[in-house]
Design a protein around this motif. Sequence first.
Motif, PDB file in Angstrom:
ATOM      1  N   HIS A   3       0.822  -1.218   0.000  1.00  0.00           N
ATOM      2  CA  HIS A   3       0.000   0.000   0.000  1.00  0.00           C
ATOM      3  C   HIS A   3       0.858   1.272   0.000  1.00  0.00           C
ATOM      4  CE1 HIS A   3       0.428   0.973   4.326  1.00  0.00           C
ATOM      5  NE2 HIS A   3       0.553  -0.329   4.458  1.00  0.00           N
ATOM      6  N   GLU A   4       2.069   1.221   0.546  1.00  0.00           N
ATOM      7  CA  GLU A   4       2.941   2.401   0.519  1.00  0.00           C
ATOM      8  C   GLU A   4       3.442   2.687  -0.895  1.00  0.00           C
ATOM      9  OE1 GLU A   4       3.507   4.632   2.854  1.00  0.00           O
ATOM     10  OE2 GLU A   4       2.280   3.571   4.308  1.00  0.00           O
ATOM     11  N   SER A  13       0.735   4.567  -2.456  1.00  0.00           N
ATOM     12  CA  SER A  13       0.774   5.966  -2.006  1.00  0.00           C
ATOM     13  C   SER A  13       1.760   6.773  -2.842  1.00  0.00           C
ATOM     14  CB  SER A  13       1.143   6.019  -0.524  1.00  0.00           C
ATOM     15  OG  SER A  13       1.236   7.355  -0.088  1.00  0.00           O
ATOM     16  N   ARG A  52       0.323   7.374  -6.246  1.00  0.00           N
ATOM     17  CA  ARG A  52      -0.714   8.417  -6.200  1.00  0.00           C
ATOM     18  C   ARG A  52      -0.095   9.805  -6.181  1.00  0.00           C
ATOM     19  NH1 ARG A  52      -2.999  11.289  -1.999  1.00  0.00           N
ATOM     20  NH2 ARG A  52      -2.053   9.980  -0.411  1.00  0.00           N
ATOM     21  N   HIS A  53       0.949   9.983  -5.381  1.00  0.00           N
ATOM     22  CA  HIS A  53       1.594  11.291  -5.304  1.00  0.00           C
ATOM     23  C   HIS A  53       2.253  11.672  -6.631  1.00  0.00           C
ATOM     24  CE1 HIS A  53       0.850  12.088  -1.112  1.00  0.00           C
ATOM     25  NE2 HIS A  53       1.317  10.897  -0.769  1.00  0.00           N
ATOM     26  N   CYS A  71      -7.585  -0.109   3.571  1.00  0.00           N
ATOM     27  CA  CYS A  71      -6.910   0.973   2.847  1.00  0.00           C
ATOM     28  C   CYS A  71      -7.931   1.951   2.284  1.00  0.00           C
ATOM     29  CB  CYS A  71      -6.058   0.397   1.710  1.00  0.00           C
ATOM     30  SG  CYS A  71      -4.657  -0.586   2.250  1.00  0.00           S
ATOM     31  N   ASP A 108      -6.877   5.659   1.713  1.00  0.00           N
ATOM     32  CA  ASP A 108      -5.977   5.783   0.562  1.00  0.00           C
ATOM     33  C   ASP A 108      -6.740   5.542  -0.733  1.00  0.00           C
ATOM     34  OD1 ASP A 108      -3.715   6.257   2.161  1.00  0.00           O
ATOM     35  OD2 ASP A 108      -3.322   4.118   2.372  1.00  0.00           O
ATOM     36  N   GLU A 148      -8.605   8.603  -1.889  1.00  0.00           N
ATOM     37  CA  GLU A 148      -7.712   9.578  -2.536  1.00  0.00           C
ATOM     38  C   GLU A 148      -7.333   9.150  -3.947  1.00  0.00           C
ATOM     39  OE1 GLU A 148      -6.996  12.584  -1.334  1.00  0.00           O
ATOM     40  OE2 GLU A 148      -8.318  12.070   0.323  1.00  0.00           O
TER      41      GLU A 148
END
Length: 159
Positions: free
Chosen positions: A19-20, A23, A26-27, A59, A62, A65
Motif C-alpha cells: 500500500h505504501e 501511495s 498516487r503522489h 486501505c 488511501d 484519494e
Amino acid sequence: QLFRESLEIRCNTLGPNHHEVASSLRHIGRIYQDRGEHEQALRLHTKALSILQSCPRDCSEDLIEVLMGLGQAQHSTGCHEQALRSYEAAATLLRHNQQKGKKVSPEHIARVLNIMGNLALDMSNVDAASAYFAEAASLSENSPATVEIKDLPVCAAAA
C-alpha cells in the motif's frame, strides 16, 4: 524526482504491491496531473488503484484519494463516464467510512457530490446533476459551514 526515488525504495523494500507503493504512485500521479500530463497520471492512478484493491488491510482512506485522483485524470482525458464511476466509488467509500464511525466530514462528501454534479452537467445529464447537487446541499445544510450563493447577473437579452 524525490517521489520517484521514494517509489523505487518502497518497491525494493516492501514489494511492488504494498500500500505504501500505491501511495507513492498516487503522489507522482498528482504531480503529472498538475503538470497537465493526464495520460501519465491516469496510468499511475490506475496502478495505485489495482494495488489498493488487493490490499489485505483497510486501505479505504488511501483508496478514496486514489479514486479522486483517478476521476480527475479520467475527466481530463475526456472519459467522463469512467470519471463519474470513480467519483461515485469514492463517495460510497466516504459514506461507508462515516457509517463505520470513522471521522468523515459531511463537507467532504458534499464536495465529491458537487464534483459529480458538475461532471453530470458536462455530460448534459441535468437530472443526475440536480440530484447530486441536492444531496450535497442537504449535507451542507446539516453542517456549520455554509456556502454563499450569489445571484447570477441577468443577461441583457433576457431583461
